[in-house]
Design a protein around this motif. Structure first.
Motif, short mmCIF file in Angstrom:
data_model
loop_
_atom_site.label_atom_id
_atom_site.label_comp_id
_atom_site.label_asym_id
_atom_site.label_seq_id
_atom_site.Cartn_x
_atom_site.Cartn_y
_atom_site.Cartn_z
N ALA A 1 11.54 43.76 19.04
CA ALA A 1 11.17 42.38 19.34
C ALA A 1 12.31 41.44 19.00
CB ALA A 1 9.91 41.97 18.58
N ARG A 2 12.37 40.34 19.72
CA ARG A 2 13.27 39.23 19.37
C ARG A 2 12.39 38.11 18.82
NH1 ARG A 2 16.94 38.51 23.59
NH2 ARG A 2 16.56 40.67 24.11
N VAL A 3 12.82 37.50 17.74
CA VAL A 3 11.98 36.58 16.97
C VAL A 3 12.68 35.24 16.81
CG1 VAL A 3 10.74 36.22 14.81
CG2 VAL A 3 11.04 38.55 15.70
N TRP A 4 11.96 34.16 17.10
CA TRP A 4 12.41 32.80 16.80
C TRP A 4 11.54 32.29 15.66
CZ3 TRP A 4 11.87 34.83 21.63
CH2 TRP A 4 12.99 34.79 22.48
N TYR A 5 12.16 31.70 14.65
CA TYR A 5 11.37 31.23 13.51
C TYR A 5 11.96 29.96 12.94
CZ TYR A 5 14.97 33.44 10.55
OH TYR A 5 16.16 33.81 9.95
N PRO A 6 11.13 29.13 12.27
CA PRO A 6 11.64 27.87 11.69
C PRO A 6 12.36 28.14 10.38
CG PRO A 6 9.26 28.04 11.40
CD PRO A 6 9.68 29.26 12.15
N GLU A 7 13.47 27.48 10.21
CA GLU A 7 14.16 27.54 8.92
C GLU A 7 13.42 26.66 7.92
OE1 GLU A 7 18.18 26.35 9.72
OE2 GLU A 7 18.80 28.41 10.17
N GLY A 8 13.59 26.96 6.65
CA GLY A 8 12.98 26.13 5.62
C GLY A 8 11.83 26.82 4.93
N GLU A 9 11.29 26.11 3.94
CA GLU A 9 10.22 26.65 3.13
C GLU A 9 8.89 26.55 3.87
OE1 GLU A 9 10.62 28.11 0.18
OE2 GLU A 9 12.79 27.83 0.44
N GLY A 10 7.99 27.41 3.47
CA GLY A 10 6.65 27.34 4.00
C GLY A 10 6.18 28.65 4.59
N THR A 11 4.88 28.72 4.82
CA THR A 11 4.33 29.83 5.58
C THR A 11 3.94 29.28 6.95
OG1 THR A 11 2.12 29.40 4.67
CG2 THR A 11 3.47 31.08 3.57
N PHE A 12 4.18 30.08 7.98
CA PHE A 12 4.04 29.60 9.35
C PHE A 12 3.14 30.54 10.15
CE2 PHE A 12 8.32 28.47 7.82
CZ PHE A 12 8.24 27.09 7.88
N PRO A 13 2.37 29.96 11.09
CA PRO A 13 1.55 30.80 11.96
C PRO A 13 2.42 31.76 12.78
CG PRO A 13 0.96 28.48 12.19
CD PRO A 13 2.23 28.54 11.40
N LEU A 14 1.84 32.88 13.17
CA LEU A 14 2.55 33.91 13.90
C LEU A 14 2.00 34.02 15.32
CD1 LEU A 14 4.47 36.40 14.06
CD2 LEU A 14 2.57 37.77 13.15
N VAL A 15 2.89 34.02 16.30
CA VAL A 15 2.52 34.15 17.72
C VAL A 15 3.33 35.29 18.32
CG1 VAL A 15 2.29 32.99 19.94
CG2 VAL A 15 2.10 31.66 17.82
N LEU A 16 2.66 36.24 18.97
CA LEU A 16 3.33 37.30 19.70
C LEU A 16 3.13 37.06 21.19
CD1 LEU A 16 3.38 38.60 16.90
CD2 LEU A 16 2.61 40.75 17.93
N VAL A 17 4.20 37.20 21.99
CA VAL A 17 4.09 37.10 23.44
C VAL A 17 4.64 38.38 24.05
CG1 VAL A 17 6.34 35.92 23.70
CG2 VAL A 17 4.61 35.70 25.49
N VAL A 18 3.96 38.87 25.09
CA VAL A 18 4.37 40.11 25.74
C VAL A 18 4.39 39.90 27.25
CG1 VAL A 18 2.04 41.10 25.84
CG2 VAL A 18 4.05 42.61 25.85
N HIS A 19 5.40 40.45 27.87
CA HIS A 19 5.57 40.36 29.33
C HIS A 19 4.62 41.32 30.03
CE1 HIS A 19 7.63 44.26 29.19
NE2 HIS A 19 8.20 43.81 28.08
N GLY A 20 4.63 41.26 31.35
CA GLY A 20 3.87 42.20 32.17
C GLY A 20 4.77 43.17 32.89
N ASN A 21 4.29 43.69 34.00
CA ASN A 21 5.03 44.72 34.74
C ASN A 21 6.14 44.09 35.57
OD1 ASN A 21 5.41 47.46 35.42
ND2 ASN A 21 4.45 47.11 37.42
N HIS A 22 7.28 44.77 35.61
CA HIS A 22 8.47 44.31 36.32
C HIS A 22 9.36 45.54 36.46
CE1 HIS A 22 11.04 41.08 37.78
NE2 HIS A 22 12.05 41.51 37.03
#
Length: 648
Positions: free
Chosen positions: A123-144
């Motif tokens: 997976a490739r992950v984008w995340y916010p810098e800084g302190e704190g706990t953050f919600p997690l979102v996973l996205v997945v592509h379809g057929n190609h």
């Protein structure tokens, strides 16, 4: 891509007769092309008055954005998951879920270097810098095409959400793409295996995501087959065993709060041969009118069977966007819904600009996640009435559906075949002076397919008829009664709202029948009938022209004392005729491909009862007795009606 000399140069080298022949051929081909036809937009009026005052959820937030990769570290085809990983992950045996024929399995293993017994967790992950706990979102592509990797195509979402305080991971499932079928259960199961990875990453001391992931605020998001996969993952998450092989045990039980389906398919996987059952999550599904791959709004079938089994804060929404296609939600796929053949096959000039389509995605997905994961209730208004977002949205036309866990249903038309009964005990439905009144399954745009949800069709014709055509006719109407017991149990008040889901049609019912006057003697006798000259057979009636006037109507509420409050349906949302869309370039292909040129998506109107109190002084919301739809704003027409309910 191969390069070719300019066509004009080739023509210059041809004999005159050959050039003339080609000119005739091009003329013939041009005649086979469907003229560009796009429904006129009413966005300038409908979206003119934004009422929401919360910050635009589609704009970047205040966090700096960081990125990392995790993966096997040995991937032969994906250097980022071999050379650039921050975390090394193991592999998983998906052979129980992703099955391939031997010859196909051999060629796929030769390309990837592994088979379904050793799928990587990349997976490739984008995340916010800084302190704190953050919600997690996973996205997945379809057929190609499996050789054109799809997971980088959601960078536009990753950067937006990370800047707004979410962690987003785009999951690599390209090894499930290409010439493989019956694998959607594997796609959903893989998402849950990635959640296990994040649970471990949250505990990895000294690493960038240590302690930053809020594992109690999780959303799963998927596109195309990935859109079905998130529903499968939502179902598997709460099961103890794999439905198709109970020897395979599950132990997931993650705190998933929300599911997002982007132009999804539905029914490619059926657990135990049943449609995937999903309940008690927040659920959003979006689709485009010009989707050249999933050409019907298949996600509505999942939306319709999505259930809330208990009161709570969860809600569900379905949004149809005019001129959006399938691929522009992913920047790798873009506008080629049929691959390289798209330029010749699809009406690409009809599409909304890709960045505008993704602007819509940013607003509705951002707003949905703010409401579902961060408890920002103010963003629900976007889904109850999209006009509230006004200029946040691209100036296109939208159709929206909405319901929530606190909705109590008066009538869904699912419980029996009696058109006069509602869903809740004691609810009765009565019709007065209508031309059509029936229940049926909701058709979809796909041939011989439905949205698997019953609805009522109601037609009316108030035109004067008979000898005296100057006498105004009593407007046709439908009445839904609310029993005393329900009013008390549901505690109706000024904070309650009425939900009506209504669709338009282009039907024109014939004249209303006139009651026969039985006081006059009938001059037609048996003898006269024998002597009467035989009439010529009447010519077959021509098909009536399509109706072009939107079916606005009056919503009338009556309380227990007989006081009424009346408001036009159009007060609570746009009322339109069916919005036709032409997907294909070839003339006539849309008409042969689809039974209707307009996707029959209905619109949910959310009507705060306090608005009716303001419209009619003395009207008592708490003693609401009858809900009427009065067809007095259009002489004749027909609507479809579904999901009549009360919410807070």
């Amino acid at each position: 891509m191969r390069s070719f000399p300019p066509l004009s140069a080739g023509l210059r080298r041809l004999p005159r007769f050959a050039s003339a022949g080609l000119g005739a051929l091009f003329g013939l081909l041009s005649a086979c092309v469907q003229p560009l036809t796009v429904a006129r937009s009413d966005a300038a009026t409908v979206l003119a008055n934004r009422t929401m005052t919360a910050p635009n959820p589609g704009l970047p937030g205040t966090h700096n954005v960081a990125r990392l990769y995790y993966g096997s570290g040995t991937d032969a085809r994906r250097p980022e998951y071999r050379d650039s990983i921050t975390y090394r992950t193991g592999t998983v045996d998906a052979s129980a879920f992703a099955r391939t024929e031997p010859a196909n399995a051999k060629s796929r293993k030769k390309y990837w270097g592994y088979d379904n017994t050793a799928f990587p967790l990349n997976a490739r992950v984008w995340y916010p810098e800084g302190e704190g706990t953050f919600p997690l979102v996973l996205v997945v592509h379809g057929n190609h095409r499996m050789t054109e990797f799809s997971d980088p195509g959601y960078q536009w979402l990753g950067e937006l959400l990370a800047s707004r305080g979410f962690i987003l991971a785009s999951i690599d499932e390209n090894f499930l793409n290409g010439n493989i079928r019956g694998e959607n259960d594997a796609r959903g199961w893989m998402l849950l295996k990635h959640l296990e990875v994040f649970r471990a990453l949250n505990d990895s001391a000294g690493k960038p995501l240590f302690g930053k992931i809020d594992m109690k605020r999780i959303a799963l998001m998927g596109h195309s087959r990935g859109g079905e996969a998130v529903a499968i993952a939502g179902a598997f998450n709460r099961l103890s065993h794999y439905p198709d092989d109970a020897t395979v045990r599950f132990n997931f039980n993650f705190d998933i709060k929300a599911l997002v389906a982007i132009a999804p398919v539905d029914g490619q996987y059926k657990p135990a041969e049943q449609p995937t059952p999903v309940s008690d999550y927040n659920y959003l599904v979006i689709h485009g009118s010009h989707d050249g791959d999933v050409s019907s709004f298949m996600g509505l079938t999942q939306y319709n069977r999505f259930r809330f089994t208990r009161p709570g804060t969860e809600f569900k929404s379905a949004i149809w966007m005019h001129r959006a296609n399938h691929g522009q939600w992913n920047t790798v796929w873009n506008n080629k819904d049929n691959g390289s053949y798209s330029v010749r096959a699809l009406q690409l000039k009809a599409l909304v600009d890709g960045e505008e389509q993704r602007r819509f995605g940013r607003v509705v997905i951002g707003g949905f996640l703010e409401a579902a994961l961060n408890g920002r209730a103010e963003y629900r208004e976007l889904f109850r009435d999209h006009r509230a977002a006004g200029d946040w949205l691209p100036p296109e036309m939208y159709l929206t559906r909405y319901a929530d866990a606190n909705t109590r249903w008066l009538a869904t038309f699912e419980e029996d075949v009696d058109v006069s009964t509602g869903t809740a005990p004691g609810v009765r439905i009565q019709a007065d002076s209508v031309s059509t009144w029936k229940e049926s399954d909701s058709p979809s745009r796909a041939r011989a397919s439905t949205f698997r949800s019953n609805m009522a069709t109601i037609g009316w014709n108030n035109a004067p008829a008979g000898k005296d055509t100057t006498v105004a006719r009593w407007p046709a109407r439908i009445a839904v009664t609310v029993p005393d017991s329900l009013r008390q149990a549901w505690q109706l008040s000024s904070s309650s709202a009425l939900l009506l889901t209504i669709g338009s049609t282009d039907q024109k019912p014939g004249p209303r029948k006139v009651s026969r006057d039985t006081t006059k003697r009938d001059s037609t006798t048996k003898a006269a009938a024998v002597k009467a000259p035989q009439k010529k057979e009447a010519p077959k009636p021509k098909r009536p022209p399509k109706d072009t006037v939107a079916p606005d109507l009056t919503v009338e509420l009556e309380d227990a004392s007989g006081r009424t409050a009346r408001m036009p349906l159009s007060t609570f949302g746009a009322v339109r005729m069916p919005i036709e869309s032409y997907i294909y370039r070839r003339k006539g292909r849309d008409k042969t491909q689809f039974p209707t040129l307009a996707e029959p998506v209905m619109q949910t109107y959310v009507m705060p009862l306090a608005r009716f109190t303001s419209a009619a002084g003395g009207f008592d919301v708490g003693s609401l007795r009858t809900i009427r739809l009065v067809f007095d704003r259009k002489r004749s027409g027909a609507i479809t009606l579904d999901d009549i309910g009360i919410t807070r």
